[in-house]
Scaffold this active site. Structure first.
Site, PDB file in Angstrom:
ATOM      1  N   GLY A 229       0.770  -1.239   0.000  1.00 41.49           N
ATOM      2  CA  GLY A 229       0.000   0.000   0.000  1.00 41.49           C
ATOM      3  C   GLY A 229       0.798   1.284   0.000  1.00 41.49           C
ATOM      4  O   GLY A 229       0.214   2.369  -0.005  1.00 41.49           O
ATOM      5  N   GLU A 271       4.522  -6.474   2.050  1.00 42.50           N
ATOM      6  CA  GLU A 271       4.124  -7.045   0.754  1.00 42.50           C
ATOM      7  C   GLU A 271       3.726  -5.928  -0.201  1.00 42.50           C
ATOM      8  O   GLU A 271       2.606  -5.871  -0.687  1.00 42.50           O
ATOM      9  CB  GLU A 271       3.013  -8.097   0.929  1.00 42.50           C
ATOM     10  CG  GLU A 271       1.912  -7.663   1.848  1.00 42.50           C
ATOM     11  CD  GLU A 271       0.865  -8.739   2.123  1.00 42.50           C
ATOM     12  OE1 GLU A 271       1.231  -9.917   2.265  1.00 42.50           O
ATOM     13  OE2 GLU A 271      -0.316  -8.379   2.205  1.00 42.50           O
ATOM     14  N   GLY A 273       3.623  -3.900  -3.660  1.00 40.09           N
ATOM     15  CA  GLY A 273       3.606  -4.209  -5.084  1.00 40.09           C
ATOM     16  C   GLY A 273       3.943  -2.952  -5.873  1.00 40.09           C
ATOM     17  O   GLY A 273       5.021  -2.816  -6.452  1.00 40.09           O
ATOM     18  N   ARG A 274       3.018  -2.003  -5.825  1.00 35.37           N
ATOM     19  CA  ARG A 274       3.143  -0.754  -6.574  1.00 35.37           C
ATOM     20  C   ARG A 274       4.513  -0.073  -6.401  1.00 35.37           C
ATOM     21  O   ARG A 274       5.126   0.372  -7.367  1.00 35.37           O
ATOM     22  CB  ARG A 274       2.043   0.198  -6.076  1.00 35.37           C
ATOM     23  CG  ARG A 274       1.920   1.497  -6.826  1.00 35.37           C
ATOM     24  CD  ARG A 274       0.941   2.426  -6.079  1.00 35.37           C
ATOM     25  NE  ARG A 274      -0.230   1.736  -5.597  1.00 35.37           N
ATOM     26  CZ  ARG A 274      -1.343   1.545  -6.302  1.00 35.37           C
ATOM     27  NH1 ARG A 274      -1.436   2.047  -7.511  1.00 35.37           N
ATOM     28  NH2 ARG A 274      -2.360   0.899  -5.787  1.00 35.37           N
ATOM     29  N   ARG A 309      -6.554   2.085 -14.610  1.00 33.38           N
ATOM     30  CA  ARG A 309      -6.567   2.912 -13.403  1.00 33.38           C
ATOM     31  C   ARG A 309      -7.229   4.275 -13.618  1.00 33.38           C
ATOM     32  O   ARG A 309      -8.016   4.707 -12.767  1.00 33.38           O
ATOM     33  CB  ARG A 309      -5.155   3.068 -12.834  1.00 33.38           C
ATOM     34  CG  ARG A 309      -4.524   1.745 -12.398  1.00 33.38           C
ATOM     35  CD  ARG A 309      -3.244   1.936 -11.597  1.00 33.38           C
ATOM     36  NE  ARG A 309      -3.509   2.545 -10.315  1.00 33.38           N
ATOM     37  CZ  ARG A 309      -3.334   3.813 -10.038  1.00 33.38           C
ATOM     38  NH1 ARG A 309      -2.860   4.627 -10.938  1.00 33.38           N
ATOM     39  NH2 ARG A 309      -3.626   4.283  -8.852  1.00 33.38           N
ATOM     40  N   TYR A 313     -10.338   4.551 -11.157  1.00 29.18           N
ATOM     41  CA  TYR A 313     -10.020   5.355  -9.960  1.00 29.18           C
ATOM     42  C   TYR A 313      -9.927   6.848 -10.255  1.00 29.18           C
ATOM     43  O   TYR A 313      -9.623   7.630  -9.366  1.00 29.18           O
ATOM     44  CB  TYR A 313      -8.673   4.930  -9.368  1.00 29.18           C
ATOM     45  CG  TYR A 313      -8.565   3.470  -8.975  1.00 29.18           C
ATOM     46  CD1 TYR A 313      -9.534   2.854  -8.179  1.00 29.18           C
ATOM     47  CD2 TYR A 313      -7.473   2.719  -9.372  1.00 29.18           C
ATOM     48  CE1 TYR A 313      -9.404   1.525  -7.825  1.00 29.18           C
ATOM     49  CE2 TYR A 313      -7.340   1.392  -9.011  1.00 29.18           C
ATOM     50  CZ  TYR A 313      -8.311   0.791  -8.237  1.00 29.18           C
ATOM     51  OH  TYR A 313      -8.176  -0.529  -7.877  1.00 29.18           O
ATOM     52  N   CYS A 340     -15.874   1.094 -26.277  1.00 30.21           N
ATOM     53  CA  CYS A 340     -17.171   1.760 -26.312  1.00 30.21           C
ATOM     54  C   CYS A 340     -17.658   2.058 -24.903  1.00 30.21           C
ATOM     55  O   CYS A 340     -18.712   1.562 -24.457  1.00 30.21           O
ATOM     56  CB  CYS A 340     -18.183   0.906 -27.065  1.00 30.21           C
ATOM     57  SG  CYS A 340     -17.644   0.527 -28.725  1.00 30.21           S
ATOM     58  N   GLU A 341     -16.857   2.804 -24.193  1.00 34.80           N
ATOM     59  CA  GLU A 341     -17.182   3.255 -22.835  1.00 34.80           C
ATOM     60  C   GLU A 341     -16.566   4.636 -22.732  1.00 34.80           C
ATOM     61  O   GLU A 341     -15.378   4.803 -23.003  1.00 34.80           O
ATOM     62  CB  GLU A 341     -16.513   2.354 -21.784  1.00 34.80           C
ATOM     63  CG  GLU A 341     -17.103   0.974 -21.644  1.00 34.80           C
ATOM     64  CD  GLU A 341     -18.449   0.967 -20.942  1.00 34.80           C
ATOM     65  OE1 GLU A 341     -18.751   1.941 -20.216  1.00 34.80           O
ATOM     66  OE2 GLU A 341     -19.204  -0.008 -21.135  1.00 34.80           O
TER      67      GLU A 341
HETATM   68  C1  LIG Z   1      -2.922  -5.515  -3.447  1.00 39.31           C
HETATM   69  C2  LIG Z   1      -2.290  -6.060  -2.233  1.00 39.31           C
HETATM   70  C3  LIG Z   1      -0.950  -5.770  -1.925  1.00 39.31           C
HETATM   71  C4  LIG Z   1      -0.115  -4.843  -2.743  1.00 39.31           C
HETATM   72  O1  LIG Z   1      -0.606  -3.549  -2.749  1.00 39.31           O
HETATM   73  P1  LIG Z   1       0.264  -2.340  -3.349  1.00 39.31           P
HETATM   74  O2  LIG Z   1      -0.651  -1.175  -3.232  1.00 39.31           O
HETATM   75  O3  LIG Z   1       0.557  -2.703  -4.753  1.00 39.31           O
HETATM   76  O4  LIG Z   1       1.489  -2.239  -2.518  1.00 39.31           O
HETATM   77  C5  LIG Z   1      -0.408  -6.356  -0.811  1.00 39.31           C
HETATM   78  N1  LIG Z   1      -1.112  -7.188  -0.030  1.00 39.31           N
HETATM   79  C6  LIG Z   1      -2.394  -7.494  -0.284  1.00 39.31           C
HETATM   80  C7  LIG Z   1      -3.121  -8.418   0.616  1.00 39.31           C
HETATM   81  C8  LIG Z   1      -3.028  -6.942  -1.386  1.00 39.31           C
HETATM   82  O5  LIG Z   1      -4.310  -7.235  -1.629  1.00 39.31           O
END
Ligand SMILES: *Cc1c(COP(=O)(O)O)cnc(C)c1O
Length: 419
Positions: A229, A271, A273-274, A309, A313, A340-341
């Site tokens: 997150g 954890e 990702g982004r 996105r 969002y 078509c949106e």
């Molecule tokens: C989506 C998600 C992440 C990664 O979120 P980022 O915003 O990409 O860091 C980590 N853990 C869980 C459980 C998620 O659903």
């Protein structure tokens, strides 16, 4: 933050000769550098481990790069588990964080020796039936009204994820009685957050809960997973987070709560990702049409099937018109796809240099939750994914979908032989 590109217009024109637009391209060197910087900052936390959220960029080449840098993976489905297994990631280098989970996914996670993170108290019984209670188990906490959350995930009390405070204590007791030996605690309540204090606050909340878990159940947690997150600076005016500030803040909270209550050592996991890949991936697309009606529209050969996105969002993604970086930004456009949106727009009322048909646009910060969110609505096909290697060469790490792929799951007379 200023937007920079790891390639020149000439380089992109060369790439396009071999791999037509649209495509996603990831910058390996930048991903590796960022991964090292991230791990270095958080190494002040004993036993720290990052489990890359596979859903952000589910490509085995990317997972392999991150695994080489020392990351584990956070999986949420059977295909993500299988992909990780293929890359050679197994055992406790996999965190399995899912919700509304089918039995087969728990079975595969258990078979791989992954750390299973339960989303609900009722899953204890479900898991026991599916595969038995493993030695090591983690619980996902939802703080409810105690925290406020963000737009993408929403208010914690309205989110479908995790156990309530009371359920947490109860669940650990049940798991212990059923033979679990090693325990973890997890939460994930925000997404794309740039406020460093918010993460430190989350860590503090979990550390305090760990103390209470010990008092109420006698369980000393082995690890605490702070979730993902952490945001990236999509907008020019956004400021990137400082990894060092977050790591230091978490460490202070750890010392003040975990160490003071004699619960040290507890390993800290994340954890993200982004934060790991988001900034280092680009969607490259060509301008097909210019349209002037009540507004000025730039029609590209990509669409929200390649990056949704902005549509779902209202997210900002910076757009560079290759070769026109220094032209005056005197024109206001909606940059659109062909779906078509009417929400199929990469940018709305965006000031850009004067665009001509054939111009190449680079849509920035598409390296996470970009290609991954693709879909086939309107018969749109997913693009290729390319990797800009450290030596400057370009490898195709996923080919573009074809019409044959689109028809592959149909079993209607002759439809596969549509030609
Ligand atoms: C989506 C998600 C992440 C990664 O979120 P980022 O915003 O990409 O860091 C980590 N853990 C869980 C459980 C998620 O659903």
């Amino acid at each position: 933050m200023k937007k920079i590109l790891p390639f020149s217009k000439e380089k992109v024109l060369g790439i396009i000769k071999k791999y037509p637009t649209p495509f996603h391209i990831y910058d390996e060197m930048a991903i590796r550098k960022n991964a090292r910087r991230f791990l270095k900052a958080f190494s002040i936390l004993e036993g720290f481990k990052e489990y890359f959220a596979v859903k952000a960029t589910p490509n085995p080449y990317i997972l392999k790069i991150l695994h080489e840098e020392g990351f584990g993976v956070d999986c949420s489905s059977l295909p993500e588990l299988l992909m990780s297994e293929k890359v050679g990631i197994r055992g406790e280098e996999i965190m399995f964080t899912s919700n509304d989970t089918p039995a087969i996914e728990y079975q595969k996670a258990k078979q791989l020796g992954a750390i299973i993170n339960l989303d609900d108290i009722s899953h204890i019984e479900f898991l026991e039936k599916a595969t038995g209670i493993p030695n090591v188990i983690c619980l996902r906490f939802n703080p409810g009204t105690a925290r406020k959350g963000t737009d993408i995930i929403g208010k914690p009390e309205e989110a479908k994820y995790g156990l309530t405070r009371e359920q947490i204590f109860e669940a650990y007791k049940i798991l212990k009685s059923k033979g679990a030996k090693r325990f973890g605690l997890h939460t994930m309540i925000i997404s794309n957050e740039l406020n460093e204090d918010y993460f430190i606050e989350t860590a503090r909340m979990l550390f305090e809960l760990a103390v209470e878990v010990y008092q109420k159940t006698g369980i000393k947690l082995e690890f605490i997973n702070l979730g993902g997150g952490i945001g990236i600076p999509y907008k020019l005016e956004d400021k990137p987070v400082s990894y060092e500030n977050i790591a230091r803040g978490v460490k202070n909270a750890y010392n003040n709560i975990i160490v003071k209550n004699n619960l040290h050592p507890v390993k800290i996991f994340m954890e993200c990702g982004r934060l790991i890949t988001g900034t280092y991936g680009y969607l490259v697309t060509r301008v097909l049409h210019l349209k002037h009606t009540y507004k000025n529209f730039v029609g590209t050969d990509a669409c929200m099937a390649n990056l949704m996105r902005p549509a779902i969002y209202g997210a900002y993604h910076h757009v560079t018109v290759l070769g026109k970086e220094n032209d005056p930004y005197n024109n206001v456009y909606d940059v659109t796809g062909s779906l078509c949106e009417n929400n199929d727009k990469f940018a709305i009322n965006r000031k850009l240099p004067e665009i001509e048909r054939g111009d190449i646009l680079v849509i920035h910060d598409a390296g996470a939750h970009g290609f991954a969110m693709g879909f086939n609505y309107n018969g749109k096909l997913r693009s290729a994914e390319l990797l800009l290697r450290e030596d400057g060469s370009v490898a195709q790490i996923r080919r573009a979908e074809t019409v044959e792929d689109y028809f592959a799951t149909l079993d209607f007379a002759g439809v596969k032989n549509f030609k």
